[in-house]
Design a protein around this motif. Structure first.
Motif, PDB file in Angstrom:
ATOM      1  N   THR A   1       0.823  -1.215   0.000  1.00 52.96           N
ATOM      2  CA  THR A   1       0.000   0.000   0.000  1.00 52.96           C
ATOM      3  C   THR A   1       0.854   1.262   0.000  1.00 52.96           C
ATOM      4  O   THR A   1       0.445   2.271  -0.564  1.00 52.96           O
ATOM      5  N   ALA A   2       2.030   1.208   0.600  1.00 55.50           N
ATOM      6  CA  ALA A   2       2.914   2.386   0.578  1.00 55.50           C
ATOM      7  C   ALA A   2       3.273   2.754  -0.855  1.00 55.50           C
ATOM      8  O   ALA A   2       3.204   3.930  -1.248  1.00 55.50           O
ATOM      9  N   VAL A   3       3.632   1.765  -1.645  1.00 56.67           N
ATOM     10  CA  VAL A   3       3.965   2.019  -3.054  1.00 56.67           C
ATOM     11  C   VAL A   3       2.725   2.497  -3.808  1.00 56.67           C
ATOM     12  O   VAL A   3       2.752   3.526  -4.490  1.00 56.67           O
ATOM     13  N   ALA A   4       1.646   1.745  -3.692  1.00 60.60           N
ATOM     14  CA  ALA A   4       0.426   2.072  -4.432  1.00 60.60           C
ATOM     15  C   ALA A   4      -0.079   3.473  -4.078  1.00 60.60           C
ATOM     16  O   ALA A   4      -0.454   4.253  -4.962  1.00 60.60           O
ATOM     17  N   ASN A   5      -0.082   3.802  -2.796  1.00 60.89           N
ATOM     18  CA  ASN A   5      -0.587   5.107  -2.374  1.00 60.89           C
ATOM     19  C   ASN A   5       0.295   6.251  -2.856  1.00 60.89           C
ATOM     20  O   ASN A   5      -0.213   7.325  -3.185  1.00 60.89           O
ATOM     21  N   THR A   6       1.601   6.050  -2.894  1.00 60.63           N
ATOM     22  CA  THR A   6       2.500   7.096  -3.387  1.00 60.63           C
ATOM     23  C   THR A   6       2.135   7.487  -4.812  1.00 60.63           C
ATOM     24  O   THR A   6       2.056   8.672  -5.147  1.00 60.63           O
TER      25      THR A   6
END
Length: 137
Positions: free
Chosen positions: A121-126
């Motif tokens: 989610t950290a990657v996707a949200n960025t």
């Protein structure tokens, strides 16, 4: 988009998902059920956040679990490298390739699945936030 998925087999559906999760070939094939579960989970989160509302604008992510980022020898100029993950976003086709490292998670032992989800989610949200989309929970 829902009309497009009617009549597809589970395998065809998984191949057509905008967010895919695989593992380095050196990992055991016994990880496959976990990878499918994570893949369905993150795609469902994106669906809930209305990321798929515009068929002409759908972000795609290709995640791969790896033991460590060091083994990938990523060039710093085209990759964003953070603790536990690295990604490359190609804005021309809305595609992100990302590596999720798990060696440190395995060493620590507890909550591995939750930590993998946090990295996904950290990657996707960025990337999503750059496009004004809601962040995944």
């Amino acid at each position: 988009m829902l009309e497009d998925i009617e009549g597809l087999t589970v395998e065809q559906l998984q191949q057509s998902l905008p967010i895919t999760i695989g593992a380095d070939p050196r990992f055991s094939k016994s990880l496959k059920p976990l990878l499918r579960q994570l893949e369905m989970w993150i795609n469902f989160q994106a669906l809930k956040a209305d990321w798929y509302g515009d068929d002409n604008f759908i972000l795609s992510f290709d995640f791969t679990l790896v033991r460590s980022l060091e083994e990938k020898q990523l060039t710093a100029d085209s990759w964003v490298v953070e603790t536990g993950y690295a990604y490359h976003y190609e804005s021309s086709n809305l595609t992100t390739i990302a590596f999720i490292a798990i060696d440190d998670l395995v060493r620590d032992g507890a909550g591995i699945e939750q930590e993998i989800k946090a990295r996904l989610t950290a990657v996707a949200n960025t990337i999503a936030v750059q496009h004004g989309l809601l962040a995944l929970e």
